[in-house]
Design a protein around this motif. Sequence first.
Motif, PDB file in Angstrom:
ATOM      1  N   GLN A 149      16.175  19.608  16.458  1.00 22.09           N
ATOM      2  CA  GLN A 149      16.780  19.341  15.478  1.00 22.09           C
ATOM      3  C   GLN A 149      17.291  18.046  16.458  1.00 22.09           C
ATOM      4  N   PHE A 150      16.838  16.566  16.131  1.00 22.20           N
ATOM      5  CA  PHE A 150      18.002  15.095  16.626  1.00 22.20           C
ATOM      6  C   PHE A 150      18.639  14.623  15.882  1.00 22.20           C
ATOM      7  N   ASP A 151      19.013  14.845  16.386  1.00 23.45           N
ATOM      8  CA  ASP A 151      20.423  13.119  15.475  1.00 23.45           C
ATOM      9  C   ASP A 151      20.460  11.827  16.259  1.00 23.45           C
ATOM     10  N   TYR A 152      20.442  11.554  15.166  1.00 22.06           N
ATOM     11  CA  TYR A 152      20.322   9.930  15.402  1.00 22.06           C
ATOM     12  C   TYR A 152      21.639   9.129  15.288  1.00 22.06           C
ATOM     13  N   ASP A 153      21.971   8.276  16.733  1.00 21.40           N
ATOM     14  CA  ASP A 153      22.929   7.233  16.865  1.00 21.40           C
ATOM     15  C   ASP A 153      22.933   6.176  16.447  1.00 21.40           C
ATOM     16  N   SER A 154      23.126   5.166  14.778  1.00 20.71           N
ATOM     17  CA  SER A 154      22.438   4.148  15.383  1.00 20.71           C
ATOM     18  C   SER A 154      22.663   3.078  15.387  1.00 20.71           C
ATOM     19  N   ALA A 155      24.495   3.303  15.870  1.00 22.27           N
ATOM     20  CA  ALA A 155      25.299   2.902  17.080  1.00 22.27           C
ATOM     21  C   ALA A 155      24.878   2.095  18.723  1.00 22.27           C
ATOM     22  N   SER A 156      24.256   3.530  18.462  1.00 18.88           N
ATOM     23  CA  SER A 156      23.708   3.695  19.744  1.00 18.88           C
ATOM     24  C   SER A 156      22.493   3.723  20.452  1.00 18.88           C
ATOM     25  N   ASN A 157      21.801   3.422  18.664  1.00 19.52           N
ATOM     26  CA  ASN A 157      20.236   3.863  18.638  1.00 19.52           C
ATOM     27  C   ASN A 157      19.662   4.614  20.383  1.00 19.52           C
ATOM     28  N   THR A 158      20.694   5.863  19.355  1.00 20.40           N
ATOM     29  CA  THR A 158      20.235   6.989  20.458  1.00 20.40           C
ATOM     30  C   THR A 158      19.534   8.278  19.624  1.00 20.40           C
ATOM     31  N   PHE A 159      19.071   9.209  20.506  1.00 20.83           N
ATOM     32  CA  PHE A 159      18.205  10.440  19.648  1.00 20.83           C
ATOM     33  C   PHE A 159      19.573  11.636  20.963  1.00 20.83           C
ATOM     34  N   SER A 160      20.405  12.758  19.807  1.00 17.69           N
ATOM     35  CA  SER A 160      21.096  13.980  20.234  1.00 17.69           C
ATOM     36  C   SER A 160      20.461  15.425  19.844  1.00 17.69           C
ATOM     37  N   PRO A 161      19.883  16.683  21.057  1.00 17.30           N
ATOM     38  CA  PRO A 161      19.585  17.281  20.420  1.00 17.30           C
ATOM     39  C   PRO A 161      20.781  18.396  20.033  1.00 17.30           C
ATOM     40  N   LEU A 162      20.415  19.329  19.074  1.00 16.83           N
ATOM     41  CA  LEU A 162      21.197  19.850  18.132  1.00 16.83           C
ATOM     42  C   LEU A 162      21.024  21.331  18.531  1.00 16.83           C
ATOM     43  N   GLY A 163      21.984  22.443  19.105  1.00 18.52           N
ATOM     44  CA  GLY A 163      21.875  23.690  19.544  1.00 18.52           C
ATOM     45  C   GLY A 163      21.026  22.948  20.584  1.00 18.52           C
ATOM     46  N   SER A 164      20.386  24.521  21.249  1.00 24.61           N
ATOM     47  CA  SER A 164      19.452  24.810  22.148  1.00 24.61           C
ATOM     48  C   SER A 164      18.881  25.770  22.085  1.00 24.61           C
ATOM     49  N   GLY A 165      17.577  26.170  22.596  1.00 25.54           N
ATOM     50  CA  GLY A 165      16.860  26.939  22.399  1.00 25.54           C
ATOM     51  C   GLY A 165      15.719  26.500  21.182  1.00 25.54           C
TER      52      GLY A 165
END
Length: 189
Positions: A149-165
């Motif tokens: 799962q990759f959460d999206y941050d509209s303010a920075s127009n970036t994705f970040s992973p949720l969790g690990s593995g």
Amino acid sequence: MSKMLSFLTRRRMLMTSAVAGATIVAVLAVWGGNAISAPDKYAVKVPDGLAFSEFRGFEDWSTVAVSQAGSMIEVILANPEMIKAYRAGEYGTGKHFPDGAKMAKIHWNAKQSPEAPSPTTVPDTLNNIDFMARDSKRFSDTGGWGYAQFDYDSASNTFSPLGSGHTCGFACHTIVKAKDYVFTSYGTR
């Protein structure tokens, strides 16, 4: 002769200035382009898990279904390998999807369309994107599927992973183990 030298000197100065100017413009374009362009979503990876780049081109995959959960509206997409298995009637029969099958689930915050003549729910801002990839050897500990799962941050127009593995969605998907860990059926077309 002095007129000729002054002409050649001026010409060299102009050429040098033109080259220097072009170099400065090129450097600023590269630096400026990097400063204002959005980060590459395909560079993001779940630590010890799936990379966004493993799903390159998902935006063009076929739609399996749409769904709505609470305040979210979602579209579930599948790559050609998975669509072929769906169309062959393999979903829900106890058969496994083939290795190489992949899914993407795009979640948007829902809103009511201001233009539609009747109440119509449409996507608003992007919330996150989930991925599943079938590889029975790589993901043998999770029923043959890897999850991300990759959460999206509209303010920075970036994705970040949720969790690990690669196991982040496995516990939830065990509910549909008999359907090869896939919730979504392929609706009649």
